[in-house]
Write a protein that holds these residues in place. Structure first.
Motif, PDB file in Angstrom:
ATOM      1  N   UNK A 294      54.983  -3.821  81.346  1.00 15.46           N
ATOM      2  CA  UNK A 294      55.789  -3.883  80.127  1.00 15.46           C
ATOM      3  C   UNK A 294      57.152  -3.239  80.373  1.00 15.46           C
ATOM      4  N   UNK A 504      50.391 -11.421  79.393  1.00 16.94           N
ATOM      5  CA  UNK A 504      49.988 -10.093  78.956  1.00 16.94           C
ATOM      6  C   UNK A 504      51.155  -9.196  78.531  1.00 16.94           C
ATOM      7  N   UNK A 505      52.228  -9.161  79.333  1.00 15.53           N
ATOM      8  CA  UNK A 505      53.300  -8.210  79.048  1.00 15.53           C
ATOM      9  C   UNK A 505      54.335  -8.752  78.072  1.00 15.53           C
ATOM     10  N   UNK A 507      53.387 -10.554  75.190  1.00 18.15           N
ATOM     11  CA  UNK A 507      52.768 -10.900  73.916  1.00 18.15           C
ATOM     12  C   UNK A 507      53.316  -9.993  72.825  1.00 18.15           C
ATOM     13  N   UNK A 508      54.012 -10.576  71.896  1.00 17.21           N
ATOM     14  CA  UNK A 508      54.548  -9.883  70.729  1.00 17.21           C
ATOM     15  C   UNK A 508      55.007 -10.957  69.775  1.00 17.21           C
ATOM     16  N   UNK A 509      55.172 -10.600  68.530  1.00 15.68           N
ATOM     17  CA  UNK A 509      55.596 -11.589  67.537  1.00 15.68           C
ATOM     18  C   UNK A 509      54.625 -12.758  67.498  1.00 15.68           C
ATOM     19  N   UNK A 512      51.379 -13.050  69.587  1.00 16.34           N
ATOM     20  CA  UNK A 512      50.178 -12.287  69.231  1.00 16.34           C
ATOM     21  C   UNK A 512      49.247 -13.161  68.394  1.00 16.34           C
ATOM     22  N   UNK A 513      49.845 -13.977  67.531  1.00 10.35           N
ATOM     23  CA  UNK A 513      49.042 -14.896  66.719  1.00 10.35           C
ATOM     24  C   UNK A 513      48.356 -15.926  67.613  1.00 10.35           C
ATOM     25  N   UNK A 515      47.684 -15.644  70.772  1.00 14.50           N
ATOM     26  CA  UNK A 515      46.667 -15.015  71.619  1.00 14.50           C
ATOM     27  C   UNK A 515      45.389 -14.744  70.828  1.00 14.50           C
ATOM     28  N   UNK A 516      45.554 -14.360  69.572  1.00 15.79           N
ATOM     29  CA  UNK A 516      44.377 -14.112  68.734  1.00 15.79           C
ATOM     30  C   UNK A 516      43.554 -15.396  68.593  1.00 15.79           C
TER      31      UNK A 516
END
Lengths: 551, 427
Positions: A294, A504-505, A507-509, A512-513, A515-516
């Motif tokens: 990250x 992996x590094x 995943x945001x915003x 994240x949805x 990935x869920x």
């Protein structure tokens, strides 16, 4: 050198023969394979994973004009300039002549910017001054804080397609063959000669003996280890880990370089429908342990946003790390100052007459590296044909066309067959593309992993990163009989695990949805996180055995 | 033209139209609470139709046969887990009440049993769940009895391969075979489960498919199909198809978004208003404010602004997919009220190295911390507001994906929240 055939002399494995065994399926190895084939020489190329699994597949995809190296490595700069011109002419379909910009930001060293055109001139590299306003007209995302800009002949290259076409061409010329997932574990010697190599299939564990007259080590960052297996202790490399990011959108049409001494996050390269931002540089001890962090991701973004503010807010699809193999010259502790040249070891001093190692260098100079290695190999074989890779265009092969962004939808639309269903919906990869890859792409085999298919196509490269198409393609492979049992589920799991390494590094915003949803599907519904349990223990049988009943 | 603001006054406002929000509305309706339900799309269409309680222990471990015993263990080892906010008996009551409601509305489920059922997935793996739609239940029976069975897929239906199901189950179910049919009236191109399901609501399609099934089945008397047996009244579609074909027929879930989830959503959207719930679907709440006399929710639909005034609120907004949580680069937020989110120390700790690591990812355990009444807590550990409750997978200290407890957390916490609302409002 003592003969060492005892360990693998039992006849439990198959043997194949070739003139030249090339170890390492990066761009250099693929280049050597084709160069030799153009001289009429048969070779076998092996890789413990697959084509471009190392630095060849983990870089910006930048075909340097040479300008990047003018300040500190003129020899590399000149090599890049020559190779850039050659490859643009000979490998058109793999290259996009985007042009490049070098831009200095308010606060960057003005002396460096001022000296730049002179350095380029000395290296014979074309370089045109443009005003900051012109630069922003060319690339609207450029920062308002630009103080100087130059235009150069940078271009971009698709290393996967380039490698695939090299292997396909070599195959068509001499029947040379490529074997993926073949891990070299030992050489057999006879006095000053290597006689064969023993490989283990990293999927099945099966051993294979490859007899050859000449052996070439094109192992990139792993060249030192391969040389040691041959009893040659003198190939020393430093491992410089670089981390890069892929954005969801293509943000510029030119390659954009920061006009300053090489540092983190200072190059953004367009590649098809995306852009690639990088890179960091971190010395590591083990080339197998290069994963993005990250902190490196954030560092690239912060630095890149100085040139192009949009980089702070854009969506990133993935990050990846690879290792630059650096030659141990002038060690001042900063790997950016290391020269990016290459070296050819003939290993005569180690008492071997049919083994050589080529390493170091960079993607842009792969052809030159391959030519020098092939010159040595051909001479040792008594072949007097001269190299022809500087004049022979790289032919196109249908089975290699699927890595090109936009090719699959174009083909699918033209063919107009409604029954040829699209399996990867982000990149529009249809069933027929999968069929063609499995049938005849370089390295094709009956039961290909999803990773191997993805390497030979755009499958899994889009916004969903394979979360959905991985399932659809696997289903299709079951349908076609390529997958016949639960190993197909393992291929799915391995593919998702591999794609995740890159996600992996970043995943945001919205990721994240995504990935869920992906994890809910892969693990919650399909149970790919628990395959081993299910394989060990049939829950129904156990339930029946324990006499449990529902009531 | 100025659009008129519309007012809704109610006892309970439920925010979120996923399983937790709908379950809360069902429980509230059954307790005669005057209820408004609102939320944007919701993730119900992504469910398989199975209602899991607890399929594996948190943090890994083998599939669970006895979820009730596992709840006792959870109580001892992870008392913060949302499933530990109420007794196993209450959870059983919640599942019974919810599945009875669905059954009474025309979507039959097996009632919660003493043990988990073993059910089929779209790729031919097995999964543990508590309540099974009755269209799928015969599959579990056939699997348990290892009956000769034919799995059928359809030309043009992507992502569901009968050969795949058979290849992966064949080891434990040797008398399984696969066949492919052309769906009546859908000979070419890609076809979609939802369209097939709606088509099967017509008698002509059923008759045609029954004939095809009879031909392909040969001596086999049990046939598994992808989940396409109608959106409305699937039990009737299945019964008629069985009668026409003379075969035992069951459904296997397809890749979401899929028919079983769409069924649940359409059924609940249809039935809840009939039973008195004010439903304002497909709308996202703009603000939620706690005033002295009421909790005020502001939103808007195509006809203009809407204000809901309620005496209590249940927040069931889900996780990242549904917008209940937001993963900002600097940390995880709850965007509606900015409630404190229990979460890993930094973004570098959100995910483990391995995607399918059995221990699950720390980010999955992030969420809202609540007290025993399911009321979200402030940073100081006090309830944010005594009128605010919380249900579903937005709750912290659980990994619903790895422990297969999404429906369990949703139904149990919705039940608990509604009980607490009822107490608050003094029956």
């Amino acid at each position: 050198m003592e003969p060492s055939t005892s360990r693998f002399s039992e006849p439990a494995h198959d043997t194949v023969e070739t003139d030249v065994l090339i170890v390492g399926g990066g761009m250099t190895g693929a280049g050597i394979m084709r160069d030799l084939a153009l001289r009429g020489i048969h070779s076998t190329l092996i890789d413990r994973r697959d084509l471009c699994a190392g630095a060849s597949g983990g870089n910006h995809g930048l075909l340097h004009s040479g300008a990047r190296y003018v300040s500190n490595d003129r020899e590399s700069a000149v090599q890049c300039r020559r190779e850039n011109v050659l490859l643009r002419r000979l490998a058109r379909r793999c290259i996009e002549p985007t042009g490049g910009l070098f831009v200095a930001i308010d606060g960057d060293d003005p002396d460096f910017a001022a000296a730049f055109p002179q350095w380029c001139s000395v290296a014979g590299i074309a370089c045109e001054l443009v005003t900051p306003d012109e630069a922003r007209r060319l690339e609207p995302h450029l920062s308002e804080r630009i103080i100087a800009a130059y235009r150069v002949d940078d271009a971009t290259v698709d290393p996967f397609r380039l490698a695939l076409q090299h292997v396909a061409h070599a195959g068509s010329l001499t029947g040379s063959s490529y074997r993926p997932h073949s891990d070299l574990i030992a050489f057999d010697h006879d006095n000053d000669q290597l006689t064969s190599a023993i490989c283990r299939d990293s999927r099945t564990g099966a051993l294979l003996r490859i007899r050859a007259r000449q052996f070439v080590n094109a192992g990139g960052a792993w060249a030192g280890r391969i040389a040691q297996l041959a009893g040659c202790p003198d190939v020393h490399l430093r491992y410089s880990k670089g981390t890069l990011l892929i954005s969801h959108d293509r943000l510029t049409n030119h390659v954009v370089n920061r006009l300053r001494p090489p540092a983190d996050g200072d190059i953004l390269v367009p590649g098809g429908t995306v852009s690639v931002l990088g890179t960091t540089s971190l010395r590591i001890d083990d080339p197998d342990l290069a994963v993005p962090t990250v902190a490196e991701v954030d560092r690239n973004i912060a630095e890149g946003a100085m040139m192009l503010p949009v980089l702070a807010t854009t969506r990133y699809l993935r990050a990846f790390s690879r290792v630059r193999p650096l030659l141990p010259a002038g060690d001042d502790g900063d790997d950016r100052h290391a020269v990016r040249g290459f070296a050819l070891y003939d290993h005569q001093g180690d008492g071997l007459t049919n083994f050589c190692t080529i390493t170091g260098g960079k993607l842009t100079t792969f052809r030159l590296m391959a030519q020098q290695a092939a010159d040595l190999v051909a001479a040792r074989l008594g072949n007097t044909t001269s190299g022809r890779t500087d004049t022979t265009p790289l032919p196109e092969d249908d089975s290699c066309r699927w890595t090109e962004p936009g090719a699959a939808p174009r083909y699918w639309h033209l063919a107009g067959n409604r029954d040829d269903m699209v399996l990867c919906e982000c990149e529009m990869v249809p069933q027929s593309a999968i069929d063609e890859i499995v049938r005849c792409a370089p390295g094709a085999e009956e039961e290909m992993t999803l990773e191997a298919i993805a390497l030979r196509s755009r499958a899994g490269k889009g916004p969903c990163q394979g979360s959905f198409c991985g399932i659809r393609i696997a289903s299709y492979l079951y349908d076609r009989g390529h997958y016949r049992d639960r190993t197909g589920l393992q291929h799915m799991r391995d593919f998702f695990n591999e794609r995740f390494k890159g996600m992996r590094t970043v995943i945001r915003g919205p990721q994240a949805a995504q990935m869920e949803l992906a994890e809910a599907l892969h693990c919650g519904v399909l149970g790919l996180d628990a395959l081993d349990d299910e394989d060990d223990r049939d829950p129904l049988t156990q339930r029946l055995e324990t006499g449990a009943t529902d009531d | 033209m100025t659009k008129e603001r519309r007012h809704v006054s109610c006892q309970l406002a439920v925010v979120g139209t996923g399983l937790a929000g709908f379950a809360a509305a069902v429980f509230a309706g059954n307790r005669a609470l005057d209820t408004a339900l609102t939320g944007n799309t919701g993730a119900l269409a992504y469910t398989t139709g199975y209602l899991d309680l607890l399929g594996a222990m948190d943090g890994g471990g083998p599939p669970l046969d006895d979820p009730w015993q596992a709840l006792q263990t959870l109580q001892a080892t992870q008392p913060e887990h949302p499933l530990c906010r109420l007794s196993p008996a209450s959870i059983h009551a919640a599942f019974t009440e919810f599945t009875s409601f669905l059954g009474s509305a025309g979507l039959n489920y097996s009632p919660p049993g003493r043990r988990n059922e073993t059910v089929l997935t779209p790729v031919g793996t097995l999964k543990k769940t508590l309540c099974v739609p009755s269209t799928m239940a015969p599959g579990t029976t056939a699997l348990t009895d290892k009956k000769p069975c034919l799995v059928v897929d359809f030309h043009g239906l992507k992502g569901f391969s009968a050969r795949q199901v058979v290849a992966n189950l064949g080891g434990s179910w040797p008398v399984l075979s696969a066949a492919r049919l052309v769906f009546p009236g859908m000979e070419h191109g890609e076809i979609y489960p939802e369209v097939m399901a709606r088509s099967l609501e017509t008698a002509a399609t059923r008759a045609h498919l029954a004939e095809l099934l009879r031909e392909v089945a040969g001596d086999v008397t049990t046939v598994g199909l992808p989940a396409i047996l109608g959106i409305h009244r699937p039990d009737r579609v299945r019964a008629e198809l069985e009668k026409l074909s003379g075969l035992r027929i069951f459904e296997i879930p397809t890749m979401p978004p899929a028919v079983p989830g769409i069924r649940l959503r359409e059924l609940l959207e249809q039935v809840l208003p009939q039973r008195g719930t004010t439903l304002i679907p497909q709308q996202k709440i703009k603000t939620l404010s706690f005033e002295k006399d009421a909790v005020r929710l502001d939103l808007a639909d195509n006809y203009g602004p809407i204000v809901i005034e309620a005496q209590a609120v249940i927040l069931a907004t889900g996780r990242f997919l549904s917008g209940g949580l937001a993963a900002d680069p600097n940390g995880i937020r709850e965007p509606l009220l900015d409630l404190p989110v229990s979460q890993p120390g930094s973004r570098a700790d959100w995910f483990r190295e391995g995607y399918t690591d059995r221990r699950g990812h720390p980010i999955n355990r992030a969420g809202l911390s609540v007290d025993d009444s399911c009321r979200p807590l402030t940073a100081e550990g006090r309830p944010f507001d005594r009128r605010l409750f919380c249900a579903g997978i937005i709750l912290a200290n659980q990994d619903w994906i790895r422990s297969r407890c999404g429906a369990g957390v949703a139904i149990a916490s919705a039940y608990r929240s509604v009980e607490q609302v009822r107490q608050l409002l003094g029956d």
